[in-house]
Design a protein around this motif. Sequence first.
Motif, PDB file in Angstrom:
ATOM      1  N   ILE A  11      32.412  38.265  36.855  1.00 46.75           N
ATOM      2  CA  ILE A  11      32.435  39.055  35.623  1.00 46.75           C
ATOM      3  C   ILE A  11      31.955  40.465  35.929  1.00 46.75           C
ATOM      4  CG2 ILE A  11      31.638  39.291  33.243  1.00 46.75           C
ATOM      5  CD1 ILE A  11      31.104  36.297  33.180  1.00 46.75           C
ATOM      6  N   PHE A  12      32.734  41.453  35.526  1.00 45.21           N
ATOM      7  CA  PHE A  12      32.325  42.849  35.606  1.00 45.21           C
ATOM      8  C   PHE A  12      31.788  43.255  34.234  1.00 45.21           C
ATOM      9  CE2 PHE A  12      35.492  42.374  38.916  1.00 45.21           C
ATOM     10  CZ  PHE A  12      35.012  43.149  39.964  1.00 45.21           C
ATOM     11  N   TYR A  13      30.601  43.874  34.237  1.00 40.87           N
ATOM     12  CA  TYR A  13      29.971  44.319  32.996  1.00 40.87           C
ATOM     13  C   TYR A  13      29.787  45.832  33.010  1.00 40.87           C
ATOM     14  CZ  TYR A  13      28.238  39.564  31.779  1.00 40.87           C
ATOM     15  OH  TYR A  13      28.115  38.245  31.437  1.00 40.87           O
ATOM     16  N   ILE A  14      29.930  46.462  31.852  1.00 40.80           N
ATOM     17  CA  ILE A  14      29.484  47.838  31.638  1.00 40.80           C
ATOM     18  C   ILE A  14      28.524  47.810  30.453  1.00 40.80           C
ATOM     19  CG2 ILE A  14      30.123  50.188  30.996  1.00 40.80           C
ATOM     20  CD1 ILE A  14      32.785  49.795  32.360  1.00 40.80           C
ATOM     21  N   ASP A  15      27.272  48.205  30.688  1.00 45.39           N
ATOM     22  CA  ASP A  15      26.249  48.161  29.638  1.00 45.39           C
ATOM     23  C   ASP A  15      26.197  46.795  28.962  1.00 45.39           C
ATOM     24  OD1 ASP A  15      25.378  50.752  30.059  1.00 45.39           O
ATOM     25  OD2 ASP A  15      26.650  51.619  28.511  1.00 45.39           O
ATOM     26  N   GLU A  16      26.212  45.753  29.765  1.00 46.53           N
ATOM     27  CA  GLU A  16      26.116  44.362  29.289  1.00 46.53           C
ATOM     28  C   GLU A  16      27.312  43.910  28.453  1.00 46.53           C
ATOM     29  OE1 GLU A  16      22.342  42.885  27.982  1.00 46.53           O
ATOM     30  OE2 GLU A  16      21.245  44.321  29.182  1.00 46.53           O
ATOM     31  N   ILE A  17      28.347  44.740  28.384  1.00 42.24           N
ATOM     32  CA  ILE A  17      29.605  44.329  27.757  1.00 42.24           C
ATOM     33  C   ILE A  17      30.548  43.869  28.870  1.00 42.24           C
ATOM     34  CG2 ILE A  17      31.628  45.083  26.457  1.00 42.24           C
ATOM     35  CD1 ILE A  17      29.846  47.126  25.075  1.00 42.24           C
ATOM     36  N   PRO A  18      30.996  42.609  28.841  1.00 39.62           N
ATOM     37  CA  PRO A  18      31.928  42.169  29.881  1.00 39.62           C
ATOM     38  C   PRO A  18      33.273  42.863  29.697  1.00 39.62           C
ATOM     39  CG  PRO A  18      31.707  40.483  28.190  1.00 39.62           C
ATOM     40  CD  PRO A  18      30.709  41.561  27.850  1.00 39.62           C
ATOM     41  N   ILE A  19      33.820  43.374  30.792  1.00 39.66           N
ATOM     42  CA  ILE A  19      35.112  44.051  30.700  1.00 39.66           C
ATOM     43  C   ILE A  19      36.202  43.316  31.468  1.00 39.66           C
ATOM     44  CG2 ILE A  19      33.979  46.282  30.414  1.00 39.66           C
ATOM     45  CD1 ILE A  19      35.006  46.919  33.328  1.00 39.66           C
ATOM     46  N   ARG A  20      35.778  42.390  32.355  1.00 42.09           N
ATOM     47  CA  ARG A  20      36.780  41.651  33.131  1.00 42.09           C
ATOM     48  C   ARG A  20      36.168  40.341  33.607  1.00 42.09           C
ATOM     49  NH1 ARG A  20      39.961  43.616  38.691  1.00 42.09           N
ATOM     50  NH2 ARG A  20      41.413  41.854  38.742  1.00 42.09           N
ATOM     51  N   GLU A  21      36.951  39.289  33.528  1.00 39.15           N
ATOM     52  CA  GLU A  21      36.518  37.974  34.007  1.00 39.15           C
ATOM     53  C   GLU A  21      37.598  37.416  34.918  1.00 39.15           C
ATOM     54  OE1 GLU A  21      35.006  33.727  32.088  1.00 39.15           O
ATOM     55  OE2 GLU A  21      36.593  34.874  31.083  1.00 39.15           O
ATOM     56  N   VAL A  22      37.199  36.943  36.083  1.00 33.64           N
ATOM     57  CA  VAL A  22      38.110  36.283  37.014  1.00 33.64           C
ATOM     58  C   VAL A  22      37.546  34.895  37.281  1.00 33.64           C
ATOM     59  CG1 VAL A  22      39.161  36.311  39.306  1.00 33.64           C
ATOM     60  CG2 VAL A  22      38.770  38.474  38.088  1.00 33.64           C
ATOM     61  N   GLU A  23      38.284  33.885  36.872  1.00 28.20           N
ATOM     62  CA  GLU A  23      37.841  32.511  37.081  1.00 28.20           C
ATOM     63  C   GLU A  23      38.528  31.933  38.317  1.00 28.20           C
ATOM     64  OE1 GLU A  23      36.883  30.431  32.998  1.00 28.20           O
ATOM     65  OE2 GLU A  23      38.881  31.363  32.890  1.00 28.20           O
ATOM     66  N   ARG A  24      37.733  31.294  39.142  1.00 29.01           N
ATOM     67  CA  ARG A  24      38.276  30.689  40.359  1.00 29.01           C
ATOM     68  C   ARG A  24      39.250  29.574  39.980  1.00 29.01           C
ATOM     69  NH1 ARG A  24      34.591  29.310  45.547  1.00 29.01           N
ATOM     70  NH2 ARG A  24      36.283  29.029  47.071  1.00 29.01           N
ATOM     71  N   SER A  25      40.350  29.503  40.716  1.00 31.09           N
ATOM     72  CA  SER A  25      41.345  28.467  40.466  1.00 31.09           C
ATOM     73  C   SER A  25      41.978  28.052  41.786  1.00 31.09           C
ATOM     74  CB  SER A  25      42.434  28.984  39.521  1.00 31.09           C
ATOM     75  OG  SER A  25      43.183  30.019  40.147  1.00 31.09           O
ATOM     76  N   ASP A  26      42.590  26.895  41.779  1.00 30.49           N
ATOM     77  CA  ASP A  26      43.296  26.440  42.977  1.00 30.49           C
ATOM     78  C   ASP A  26      44.402  27.415  43.347  1.00 30.49           C
ATOM     79  OD1 ASP A  26      41.690  24.200  43.079  1.00 30.49           O
ATOM     80  OD2 ASP A  26      43.131  22.892  42.048  1.00 30.49           O
ATOM     81  N   ALA A  27      44.990  28.052  42.332  1.00 31.87           N
ATOM     82  CA  ALA A  27      46.102  28.983  42.578  1.00 31.87           C
ATOM     83  C   ALA A  27      45.660  30.190  43.392  1.00 31.87           C
ATOM     84  CB  ALA A  27      46.699  29.432  41.254  1.00 31.87           C
ATOM     85  N   MET A  28      44.398  30.614  43.226  1.00 32.42           N
ATOM     86  CA  MET A  28      43.915  31.767  43.987  1.00 32.42           C
ATOM     87  C   MET A  28      43.719  31.438  45.457  1.00 32.42           C
ATOM     88  SD  MET A  28      41.152  33.824  41.639  1.00 32.42           S
ATOM     89  CE  MET A  28      41.125  35.225  42.775  1.00 32.42           C
ATOM     90  N   GLY A  29      43.367  30.205  45.752  1.00 32.28           N
ATOM     91  CA  GLY A  29      43.130  29.832  47.146  1.00 32.28           C
ATOM     92  C   GLY A  29      42.079  30.715  47.780  1.00 32.28           C
ATOM     93  N   GLY A  30      42.379  31.234  48.957  1.00 38.28           N
ATOM     94  CA  GLY A  30      41.443  32.074  49.697  1.00 38.28           C
ATOM     95  C   GLY A  30      41.289  33.471  49.138  1.00 38.28           C
ATOM     96  N   ASP A  31      42.064  33.816  48.101  1.00 44.47           N
ATOM     97  CA  ASP A  31      41.933  35.145  47.513  1.00 44.47           C
ATOM     98  C   ASP A  31      40.654  35.286  46.685  1.00 44.47           C
ATOM     99  OD1 ASP A  31      44.307  35.779  48.677  1.00 44.47           O
ATOM    100  OD2 ASP A  31      45.437  36.053  46.819  1.00 44.47           O
ATOM    101  N   TYR A  32      39.967  34.189  46.442  1.00 45.67           N
ATOM    102  CA  TYR A  32      38.689  34.269  45.723  1.00 45.67           C
ATOM    103  C   TYR A  32      37.586  34.550  46.735  1.00 45.67           C
ATOM    104  CZ  TYR A  32      35.065  33.251  42.274  1.00 45.67           C
ATOM    105  OH  TYR A  32      34.001  33.350  41.416  1.00 45.67           O
ATOM    106  N   PRO A  33      36.788  35.608  46.536  1.00 46.30           N
ATOM    107  CA  PRO A  33      35.723  35.939  47.492  1.00 46.30           C
ATOM    108  C   PRO A  33      34.778  34.754  47.709  1.00 46.30           C
ATOM    109  CG  PRO A  33      36.023  37.705  45.908  1.00 46.30           C
ATOM    110  CD  PRO A  33      36.842  36.553  45.415  1.00 46.30           C
TER     111      PRO A  33
END
Length: 342
Positions: free
Chosen positions: A165-187
């Motif tokens: 989750i990326f936050y600006i001033d405690e407001i979330p601006i982006r969420e990336v949920e890990r999934s099987d589809a991402m595979g190794g693309d998830y850090p």
Amino acid sequence: MAMASILTAAILAAAASITVGVAFNVPAISFDDGYTPLFGERNIVRSPDGGSVKIILDKASGSGFISTDLYYHGLFSASIKLPSDYTAGVVVAFYMSNGDIFEKNHDELDFEFLGNIWGKEWRVQTNVYGNGSTNRGREERYRLPFDPTAESHRYSILWTNTTIIFYIDEIPIREVERSDAMGGDYPSKPMSIYATIWDGSNWATSGGKHKIDYKYAPFVSDFSDLILKGCRLDPIQQLPAMEQCREEEGRTAAADYSVMTPEKRKEMQRFRREYMIYSICYDELRYPVAFPDCKVVEEEKERFKKSGHVMAHPVPAGRRQRQRRRGRAQRKGSYSSRVANA
């Protein structure tokens, strides 16, 4: 009142209600307790109490610092004030990476701040790269609901085994949920935390059309309220990261900043609806088939061209006038006064 104005007012009010300095009830650390210079040390200026630091770009050098430890998941945050004046070509970054260890398959999570010409706003870009997936970069770009050069605002990255989750001033601006589809693309590998300022003339402003003009140097960015709240890996232990970090992982998962409540999700949707100006999920020219982990929102997609860039969204007249007045005033300033007062 128009819907866009209502949304803007709501987000500004939410941002204004946040006390910069203590994010998510997590205490800040001093620079020396968590960081060390990375390059351009003469252009790194610590405050007397060590609680904040300026990083400077001039014709001789950029500068940057790096965490003294590697981290495996956690919350990483800083309050940042960006350079004012003409800033085309200037890039300020607050990010996580392990590129110095894994040159060909590194992971990376970025806030990249992109400077601009007179009268144009700074833009901020978030990037998610896993396992060297820079050719499949999951980038998004945004305008900001405030002037990032007038005062500091907090930028935070939450990274867990399941969510980013990326936050600006405690407001979330982006969420990336890990999934099987991402595979190794998830850090998935331990990373260091960096802050840098450098010359990105070849790409940062209008694809490299506008370069840095060093007559406006030095370009100074302030970093304060530094937070490193995660699992620090002990390189002496031969245990896998998951085993070393089991207890810390549990504490992170239970923290407020790791939970996406319905209220936080609504705030994130508002921000994205009003301020997101580019998304790889809507870039049909670059990616004819969207990434399987993209959450395509049809109502949101209607605002974007096939290039992934939002339809024209003019800057409010009042803000343009304030930017022009500020620019005229700053052009009169001296080199020394810009360093002292940035």
